[in-house]
Design a protein around this motif. Structure first.
Motif: not given
Length: 125
Positions: A5-6, A19-20, A80-86, A94-99
């Motif tokens: 859940v994001e 920040r997500l 996910l920290q997002m700085n200096s966004v464009k 989306y966040c995702a879980k690996g295999r």
């Protein structure tokens, strides 16, 4: 059952920060590679960043130096920290879980088995 859940995204001006977060449940969180992907309208889903169980990270060139992926294993949460966004960062994230319990070294969606519902980020100029 895996559940990701994001947090709510939002709107931010160019140059700003956001920040997500993504809360995981239903699996052993510490045992898997995790990642953030994004998809802009009319474009394919692209990998943004991955983080392995040891905290090692990989970033897409487009976000390198601006975004930071991290994980809090005690809280089963990915960030996910997002700085200096464009404006070109505007997308559904989306966040995702690996295999596997390791990250492959790439940013292919094929390496990930479970996905959150997505959260919208809009960057205005």
């Amino acid at each position: 059952q895996v559940h990701l859940v994001e947090s709510r995204g939002g709107s931010v001006q160019t140059g700003g920060s956001l920040r997500l977060s993504c809360a995981g449940s239903g699996y052993i969180y510490t045992s898997y590679c995790m990642a953030w992907f994004r998809q802009a309208p009319g474009k394919e889903r692209e990998g943004v960043a991955t983080i392995n169980t040891g905290g090692n990270t990989i970033y897409a060139d487009s976000v390198k130096g601006r975004f930071t992926i991290s994980r809090d294993n005690a809280k089963n949460t990915l960030y996910l920290q997002m700085n200096s966004v464009k404006p070109e960062d505007t997308a559904m994230y989306y966040c995702a879980k690996g295999r596997w319990n390791y990250c492959s070294g790439g940013l292919s969606h094929r390496d990930f088995t479970d996905w959150g519902q997505g959260t919208q980020v809009i960057v205005s100029s």
